[in-house]
Write a protein that holds these residues in place. Structure first.
Motif, PDB file in Angstrom:
ATOM      1  N   LEU A  86      12.275  37.055  -2.051  1.00  0.00           N
ATOM      2  CA  LEU A  86      12.056  36.131  -0.935  1.00  0.00           C
ATOM      3  C   LEU A  86      10.761  35.352  -1.108  1.00  0.00           C
ATOM      4  N   ARG A  87       9.719  36.007  -1.568  1.00  0.00           N
ATOM      5  CA  ARG A  87       8.460  35.288  -1.780  1.00  0.00           C
ATOM      6  C   ARG A  87       8.624  34.225  -2.859  1.00  0.00           C
ATOM      7  N   GLU A  88       9.370  34.542  -3.910  1.00  0.00           N
ATOM      8  CA  GLU A  88       9.615  33.555  -4.966  1.00  0.00           C
ATOM      9  C   GLU A  88      10.365  32.345  -4.426  1.00  0.00           C
ATOM     10  N   ALA A  89      11.218  32.571  -3.413  1.00  0.00           N
ATOM     11  CA  ALA A  89      11.976  31.472  -2.802  1.00  0.00           C
ATOM     12  C   ALA A  89      11.144  30.695  -1.785  1.00  0.00           C
ATOM     13  N   GLY A  90       9.927  31.149  -1.522  1.00  0.00           N
ATOM     14  CA  GLY A  90       9.077  30.453  -0.568  1.00  0.00           C
ATOM     15  C   GLY A  90       9.238  30.903   0.864  1.00  0.00           C
ATOM     16  N   VAL A  91       9.906  32.027   1.081  1.00  0.00           N
ATOM     17  CA  VAL A  91      10.114  32.551   2.433  1.00  0.00           C
ATOM     18  C   VAL A  91       8.844  33.268   2.896  1.00  0.00           C
ATOM     19  N   ASP A  92       8.376  32.937   4.110  1.00  0.00           N
ATOM     20  CA  ASP A  92       7.165  33.592   4.624  1.00  0.00           C
ATOM     21  C   ASP A  92       7.380  34.231   5.986  1.00  0.00           C
ATOM     22  N   ASP A  93       8.660  34.448   6.356  1.00  0.00           N
ATOM     23  CA  ASP A  93       8.989  34.989   7.678  1.00  0.00           C
ATOM     24  C   ASP A  93      10.257  35.819   7.527  1.00  0.00           C
ATOM     25  N   VAL A  94      10.232  37.073   7.985  1.00  0.00           N
ATOM     26  CA  VAL A  94      11.425  37.924   7.935  1.00  0.00           C
ATOM     27  C   VAL A  94      11.621  38.608   9.286  1.00  0.00           C
ATOM     28  N   PHE A  95      12.866  38.932   9.561  1.00  0.00           N
ATOM     29  CA  PHE A  95      13.216  39.667  10.770  1.00  0.00           C
ATOM     30  C   PHE A  95      13.722  41.037  10.343  1.00  0.00           C
ATOM     31  N   VAL A  96      13.126  42.101  10.891  1.00  0.00           N
ATOM     32  CA  VAL A  96      13.431  43.465  10.440  1.00  0.00           C
ATOM     33  C   VAL A  96      14.016  44.276  11.596  1.00  0.00           C
ATOM     34  N   PRO A  97      15.348  44.275  11.755  1.00  0.00           N
ATOM     35  CA  PRO A  97      15.987  45.176  12.717  1.00  0.00           C
ATOM     36  C   PRO A  97      16.312  46.506  12.043  1.00  0.00           C
ATOM     37  N   VAL A 114      10.163  50.610   7.435  1.00  0.00           N
ATOM     38  CA  VAL A 114      10.179  49.399   6.609  1.00  0.00           C
ATOM     39  C   VAL A 114       8.965  48.533   6.924  1.00  0.00           C
ATOM     40  N   LEU A 115       8.634  48.419   8.208  1.00  0.00           N
ATOM     41  CA  LEU A 115       7.453  47.649   8.598  1.00  0.00           C
ATOM     42  C   LEU A 115       6.190  48.250   7.978  1.00  0.00           C
ATOM     43  N   ARG A 116       6.108  49.578   7.987  1.00  0.00           N
ATOM     44  CA  ARG A 116       4.961  50.235   7.350  1.00  0.00           C
ATOM     45  C   ARG A 116       4.954  49.972   5.847  1.00  0.00           C
ATOM     46  N   GLY A 117       6.159  49.966   5.258  1.00  0.00           N
ATOM     47  CA  GLY A 117       6.257  49.674   3.829  1.00  0.00           C
ATOM     48  C   GLY A 117       5.777  48.265   3.502  1.00  0.00           C
ATOM     49  N   LEU A 118       6.099  47.293   4.369  1.00  0.00           N
ATOM     50  CA  LEU A 118       5.626  45.925   4.156  1.00  0.00           C
ATOM     51  C   LEU A 118       4.103  45.862   4.259  1.00  0.00           C
ATOM     52  N   SER A 119       3.546  46.594   5.190  1.00  0.00           N
ATOM     53  CA  SER A 119       2.081  46.623   5.313  1.00  0.00           C
ATOM     54  C   SER A 119       1.447  47.227   4.060  1.00  0.00           C
ATOM     55  N   GLU A 120       2.086  48.271   3.527  1.00  0.00           N
ATOM     56  CA  GLU A 120       1.562  48.908   2.312  1.00  0.00           C
ATOM     57  C   GLU A 120       1.674  47.988   1.099  1.00  0.00           C
ATOM     58  N   LEU A 121       2.615  47.037   1.163  1.00  0.00           N
ATOM     59  CA  LEU A 121       2.768  46.054   0.087  1.00  0.00           C
ATOM     60  C   LEU A 121       1.814  44.872   0.259  1.00  0.00           C
ATOM     61  N   PHE A 125       4.427  38.744   4.094  1.00  0.00           N
ATOM     62  CA  PHE A 125       4.966  37.652   4.910  1.00  0.00           C
ATOM     63  C   PHE A 125       4.006  37.326   6.045  1.00  0.00           C
ATOM     64  N   ALA A 126       3.834  36.043   6.300  1.00  0.00           N
ATOM     65  CA  ALA A 126       2.934  35.618   7.370  1.00  0.00           C
ATOM     66  C   ALA A 126       3.463  36.017   8.738  1.00  0.00           C
ATOM     67  N   ARG A 127       4.784  36.044   8.867  1.00  0.00           N
ATOM     68  CA  ARG A 127       5.404  36.364  10.148  1.00  0.00           C
ATOM     69  C   ARG A 127       6.469  37.432   9.944  1.00  0.00           C
ATOM     70  N   VAL A 128       6.503  38.407  10.856  1.00  0.00           N
ATOM     71  CA  VAL A 128       7.492  39.494  10.796  1.00  0.00           C
ATOM     72  C   VAL A 128       7.997  39.733  12.211  1.00  0.00           C
ATOM     73  N   GLY A 129       9.320  39.633  12.395  1.00  0.00           N
ATOM     74  CA  GLY A 129       9.912  39.815  13.708  1.00  0.00           C
ATOM     75  C   GLY A 129      10.604  41.154  13.862  1.00  0.00           C
TER      76      GLY A 129
END
Length: 278
Positions: A86-97, A114-121, A125-129
């Motif tokens: 997603l980052r390679e595609a230029g995506v900076d916003d994801v929705f995590v249900p 998953v949210l914790r995993g994104l923080s550890e990475l 993403f600038a925005r996370v829903g």
């Protein structure tokens, strides 16, 4: 509808679409580039159609928000692969249900890990829903869903409310989460001008097993859409105007469930904006 507050909500929209064969063409033909497009993910088809469509729409200049359900991720390596793509595609916003896959594809049974995993990475993403539930979740107590939003607040940047047809319920839910000091901005989940026949057609195209779950979970939706006077997005917004547009509500915009009736949804929005302008 006759206030600047409602006009602002209609100007700040997100269109939720399903990754079907014709979705890209519909978006390109009917959706302005300043409208955010969110792409759902199906337990039947997996993440690949979502990631593929998100990449193609991003390449066409859209701000795209792919859904990354926790229950479709196999493990940490899979999560990292999705992030990198997603980052390679230029995506900076994801929705995590959490997602509906049952059983889960791997280690994640809810959104928080998953949210914790994104923080550890490194918070790629600038925005996370994350999801909010104005109406009771069939399997989770209301207090638990609000507590979950509180637990996710340090990892997320906004909330998308699940589909709701009752402006009173929406208003009360917003007031309740604010009383609990959940301060993330909210995008209100609202159905567009959906026709029941087209909704049924959409449901039958999303996979036999998934379609059965969809119809079982949302049988009341069809009654609302089919009953004369049963549902209108104009009426919902007008009746909820005071609660939904109050500065204290912290509503950032509308999250419109298009059910892939993309042209119809954009026509309705433009007409509503024109009426407000006049």
């Amino acid at each position: 509808m006759a206030t600047a507050g409602l006009r602002a909500l209609l100007d700040s929209v997100r269109y939720e679409v399903l990754p079907a064969k014709t979705t890209e063409d519909k978006v390109l033909a009917h959706v302005p580039r300043d409208v955010v497009v969110t792409v759902t993910a199906s337990p039947v088809k997996g993440l690949e159609p979502t990631l593929d469509l998100a990449g193609r729409l991003a390449a066409n200049g859209y701000r795209v928000v792919p859904h990354v359900p926790a229950r479709l991720l196999r493990d940490e390596a899979h999560l990292k692969d999705v992030v990198d793509r997603l980052r390679e595609a230029g995506v900076d916003d994801v929705f995590v249900p959490a997602g509906d896959a049952d059983p889960p594809a791997g280690a994640y049974d809810g959104a928080l890990p998953v949210l914790r995993g994104l923080s550890e990475l490194g918070r790629p993403f600038a925005r996370v829903g994350v999801t909010g539930y104005p109406e009771s979740h069939p399997l989770i107590h209301d207090d638990v869903t609000i507590q979950a939003m509180w637990d996710k607040r340090e990892h997320a940047t906004y909330i998308v409310s699940n589909l709701c047809f009752d402006p009173r319920v929406l208003g009360e839910w917003i007031a309740r989460i604010r009383r609990r000091d959940v301060t993330l901005p909210v995008h209100l989940g609202v159905a567009g001008p959906v026709q029941r026949a087209k909704l049924l057609t959409m449901a039958t195209k999303i996979g036999v097993g998934e379609s059965t779950r969809f119809l079982t979970r949302h049988a009341s939706w069809f009654l609302r859409f089919a009953t004369p006077g049963g549902y209108s997005p104009d009426r919902l917004l007008a009746r909820g105007e005071k609660a939904l547009t109050a500065p204290s509500a912290g509503v950032a915009g509308l999250h419109l469930f298009t059910f892939n009736q993309i042209a119809e949804t954009e026509r309705w929005r433009r007409a509503a904006i024109d009426r407000l302008g006049s």
